[in-house]
Design a protein around this motif. Structure first.
Motif, PDB file in Angstrom:
ATOM      1  N   PHE A   1       0.903  -1.239  -0.080  1.00 36.48           N
ATOM      2  CA  PHE A   1      -0.090  -0.108   0.068  1.00 36.48           C
ATOM      3  C   PHE A   1       0.879   1.206  -0.031  1.00 36.48           C
ATOM      4  O   PHE A   1       0.556   2.257  -0.796  1.00 36.48           O
ATOM      5  N   LEU A   2       2.025   1.256   0.775  1.00 36.07           N
ATOM      6  CA  LEU A   2       2.914   2.312   0.554  1.00 36.07           C
ATOM      7  C   LEU A   2       3.458   2.430  -0.766  1.00 36.07           C
ATOM      8  O   LEU A   2       3.399   3.508  -1.391  1.00 36.07           O
ATOM      9  N   LEU A   3       3.912   1.485  -1.519  1.00 39.71           N
ATOM     10  CA  LEU A   3       4.141   1.472  -2.858  1.00 39.71           C
ATOM     11  C   LEU A   3       3.479   2.048  -3.743  1.00 39.71           C
ATOM     12  O   LEU A   3       3.696   2.787  -4.861  1.00 39.71           O
ATOM     13  N   ALA A   4       2.010   1.778  -3.546  1.00 41.23           N
ATOM     14  CA  ALA A   4       0.912   2.091  -4.307  1.00 41.23           C
ATOM     15  C   ALA A   4       0.772   3.522  -4.186  1.00 41.23           C
ATOM     16  O   ALA A   4       0.127   4.103  -5.258  1.00 41.23           O
ATOM     17  N   GLY A   5       1.218   4.264  -3.194  1.00 41.72           N
ATOM     18  CA  GLY A   5       0.980   5.754  -3.030  1.00 41.72           C
ATOM     19  C   GLY A   5      -0.425   6.024  -2.863  1.00 41.72           C
ATOM     20  O   GLY A   5      -0.949   7.043  -3.193  1.00 41.72           O
ATOM     21  N   VAL A   6      -1.216   5.137  -1.974  1.00 44.49           N
ATOM     22  CA  VAL A   6      -2.850   5.531  -1.936  1.00 44.49           C
ATOM     23  C   VAL A   6      -2.953   5.729  -0.248  1.00 44.49           C
ATOM     24  O   VAL A   6      -2.056   5.235   0.672  1.00 44.49           O
ATOM     25  N   PRO A   7      -3.741   6.608  -0.071  1.00 49.58           N
ATOM     26  CA  PRO A   7      -3.886   7.097   1.520  1.00 49.58           C
ATOM     27  C   PRO A   7      -4.327   5.878   2.568  1.00 49.58           C
ATOM     28  O   PRO A   7      -4.217   5.881   3.562  1.00 49.58           O
ATOM     29  N   GLU A   8      -5.041   4.606   1.892  1.00 41.35           N
ATOM     30  CA  GLU A   8      -5.504   3.484   2.898  1.00 41.35           C
ATOM     31  C   GLU A   8      -4.387   2.560   3.167  1.00 41.35           C
ATOM     32  O   GLU A   8      -4.708   1.475   3.198  1.00 41.35           O
ATOM     33  N   PHE A   9      -3.493   3.229   3.765  1.00 45.36           N
ATOM     34  CA  PHE A   9      -2.293   2.291   4.306  1.00 45.36           C
ATOM     35  C   PHE A   9      -2.899   1.123   5.092  1.00 45.36           C
ATOM     36  O   PHE A   9      -2.395  -0.020   4.943  1.00 45.36           O
ATOM     37  N   ASP A  10      -3.849   1.340   6.077  1.00 45.59           N
ATOM     38  CA  ASP A  10      -4.136   0.340   6.949  1.00 45.59           C
ATOM     39  C   ASP A  10      -5.386  -0.577   6.521  1.00 45.59           C
ATOM     40  O   ASP A  10      -5.963  -0.909   7.320  1.00 45.59           O
ATOM     41  N   ALA A  11      -6.165  -0.094   5.054  1.00 47.10           N
ATOM     42  CA  ALA A  11      -7.264  -1.041   4.906  1.00 47.10           C
ATOM     43  C   ALA A  11      -7.225  -2.398   5.068  1.00 47.10           C
ATOM     44  O   ALA A  11      -8.243  -2.740   5.536  1.00 47.10           O
ATOM     45  N   SER A  12      -5.970  -2.994   5.049  1.00 41.82           N
ATOM     46  CA  SER A  12      -6.149  -4.517   5.387  1.00 41.82           C
ATOM     47  C   SER A  12      -6.549  -4.898   6.560  1.00 41.82           C
ATOM     48  O   SER A  12      -6.994  -5.903   6.857  1.00 41.82           O
ATOM     49  N   THR A  13      -6.252  -4.179   7.511  1.00 37.13           N
ATOM     50  CA  THR A  13      -6.720  -4.372   9.087  1.00 37.13           C
ATOM     51  C   THR A  13      -8.407  -4.127   9.157  1.00 37.13           C
ATOM     52  O   THR A  13      -8.867  -5.153   9.580  1.00 37.13           O
ATOM     53  N   ASP A  14      -8.804  -3.209   8.223  1.00 31.18           N
ATOM     54  CA  ASP A  14     -10.299  -3.175   8.547  1.00 31.18           C
ATOM     55  C   ASP A  14     -11.140  -4.067   7.839  1.00 31.18           C
ATOM     56  O   ASP A  14     -11.968  -4.851   8.331  1.00 31.18           O
ATOM     57  N   ILE A  15     -10.653  -4.574   6.665  1.00 34.68           N
ATOM     58  CA  ILE A  15     -11.327  -5.715   5.817  1.00 34.68           C
ATOM     59  C   ILE A  15     -10.819  -7.004   6.482  1.00 34.68           C
ATOM     60  O   ILE A  15     -12.058  -7.904   6.831  1.00 34.68           O
ATOM     61  N   GLY A  16      -9.945  -7.330   7.010  1.00 31.75           N
ATOM     62  CA  GLY A  16      -9.387  -8.213   7.768  1.00 31.75           C
ATOM     63  C   GLY A  16     -10.172  -8.575   9.081  1.00 31.75           C
ATOM     64  O   GLY A  16     -10.673  -9.570   9.356  1.00 31.75           O
ATOM     65  N   PHE A  17     -10.199  -7.404   9.786  1.00 30.21           N
ATOM     66  CA  PHE A  17     -11.100  -7.451  11.018  1.00 30.21           C
ATOM     67  C   PHE A  17     -12.591  -8.167  10.745  1.00 30.21           C
ATOM     68  O   PHE A  17     -13.145  -8.989  11.592  1.00 30.21           O
ATOM     69  N   VAL A  18     -13.329  -7.438   9.894  1.00 24.17           N
ATOM     70  CA  VAL A  18     -14.717  -7.643   9.580  1.00 24.17           C
ATOM     71  C   VAL A  18     -14.606  -9.183   8.976  1.00 24.17           C
ATOM     72  O   VAL A  18     -15.597  -9.925   9.463  1.00 24.17           O
TER      73      VAL A  18
END
Length: 383
Positions: free
Chosen positions: A136-153
């Motif tokens: 996500f850092l290399l992609a240059g998008v703001p949602e760095f932590d998106a994987s945590t939210d999706i994984g949690f749900v």
């Protein structure tokens, strides 16, 4: 710059508009939710108690009658206390992205132990977690932590299915936190997959991603209901923290979303420095609306620069195997958004009437319907 006369959202906020009195559409959205859920009123409480009775009825004969996601933060920890007060038999569920702070880990232990609540924890492989964050850092998008939210749900829903539980309770309060503006913080399972496929180095074997098929299966086949009790009752974060500290020895971690290192890096370093995004306006606007602090106080805090922890930056570089030059290139590199990658966004929009029905039945969160099922300004045909 135009600033809302009730909160502190300004005209840089995505998809914002103002009425003739200078009140923004996001304040109006909160007003609409207040009217719908009768938040903090006797009617709101009675509606919630009716839902709680149904949860107890459906859970008869089972070890647990509901699932509650816990992070070690204020809202989810407080919800566990309330659930026990209400006579529920919750299973606490935690998704460990391996970036938890020691305070968060201890808070989860203290609260579940004190309340005698069983804890189900899913731990992703730490190298795999780091590979997704790095992508996500290399992609240059703001949602760095998106994987945590999706994984949690996904872990919440999987745990509920495993134990035959139909109700998932979530500790979110739109009064205390607001709802993030449209155009900010978008993510879904296809987005995670798309970015990781392009920039990842490891296969996703232990990461619990949520595909569109799984999302629909949880809602329409398992008919799992997502309930947010704090949408119905009066709720004060400062009061919740006081109760948690007194009753369980819970410890405050210093700010909204700072209980986890990945979210702390997102909110205090990455988004402010790379994108000029200061997400403090969500909670500060909510506090101004509800009178926890004055609007002037909220603006004063918001206009005070964020002071990032240098040790956190060092930690991120080391974990993600980034040299100083790599890190600088990322922070100064191109700024992209979800529109540059494959997502389910257009599909969610096309199915908006269905998701409205599912949201009204609590089969998907109402916030999902409000944030993801409507077109955004400058949107394209990503699907």
């Amino acid at each position: 710059m135009k600033i809302c006369t009730r909160c502190i959202y300004d005209d840089r906020t995505p998809s914002i508009s103002f009425d003739e009195e200078g009140v923004c559409n996001y304040c109006k959205q909160i007003d609409s939710l207040l009217e719908t859920y009768k938040t903090g009123t006797l009617e709101g409480e009675q509606t919630l108690f009716g839902i709680l009775d149904e949860i107890k009825k459906k859970g008869k004969g089972k070890k647990y009658d509901c699932v509650i996601g816990v992070s070690g933060g204020t809202d989810s920890s407080y919800l566990l206390i309330k659930a026990k007060e209400w006579g529920l038999r919750p299973l606490a569920v935690h998704y460990d992205n391996t970036w938890d702070s020691s305070i968060a880990t201890e808070n989860i232990r203290k609260v579940t132990s004190k309340l005698k609540v069983d804890l189900y924890t899913y731990v992703i492989d730490n190298k795999e977690a780091d590979d997704i964050f790095r992508s996500f850092l290399l992609a240059g998008v703001p949602e760095f932590d998106a994987s945590t939210d999706i994984g949690f749900v996904q872990v919440l829903r999987s745990a509920a299915a495993k134990y035959g539980i139909k109700y998932i309770l979530e500790g979110h309060s739109f009064m205390a936190e607001g709802i993030s503006p449209q155009g900010k913080n978008y993510f879904d399972g296809k987005y995670i997959e798309s970015i990781h496929k392009k920039y990842g180095r490891l296969k996703m074997k232990t990461y619990p991603n949520m595909t569109f098929f799984q999302f629909m299966k949880w809602a329409m086949v398992y008919r799992q209901q997502f309930i947010r009790p704090l949408w119905y009752i009066s709720y004060s974060k400062p009061e919740a923290r006081k109760i948690l500290t007194e009753q369980t020895g819970w410890t405050y971690y210093g700010g909204h979303h700072l209980e986890n290192r990945s979210t702390s890096f997102l909110h205090t370093v990455y988004n402010p420095q790379k994108f000029g995004i200061d997400n403090r306006n969500w909670s500060l606007s909510a506090e101004a609306r509800t009178g926890v602090i004055s609007r002037e106080e909220a603006l004063e805090i918001y206009n005070t620069p964020i002071q990032p922890d240098p040790e956190l930056i060092t930690y991120v570089k080391k974990r993600l195997e980034l040299t100083d030059q790599d890190y600088d290139d990322i922070m100064k590199g191109p700024k992209r958004s979800f529109r540059d990658f494959k997502t389910y966004k257009k599909r969610f929009e096309n199915l908006r009437p269905l998701f409205f029905i599912l949201a009204k039945a609590n089969l998907v969160p109402m916030s999902f319907y409000l944030k993801y099922c409507f077109p955004m300004k400058s949107d394209d045909n990503n699907s």
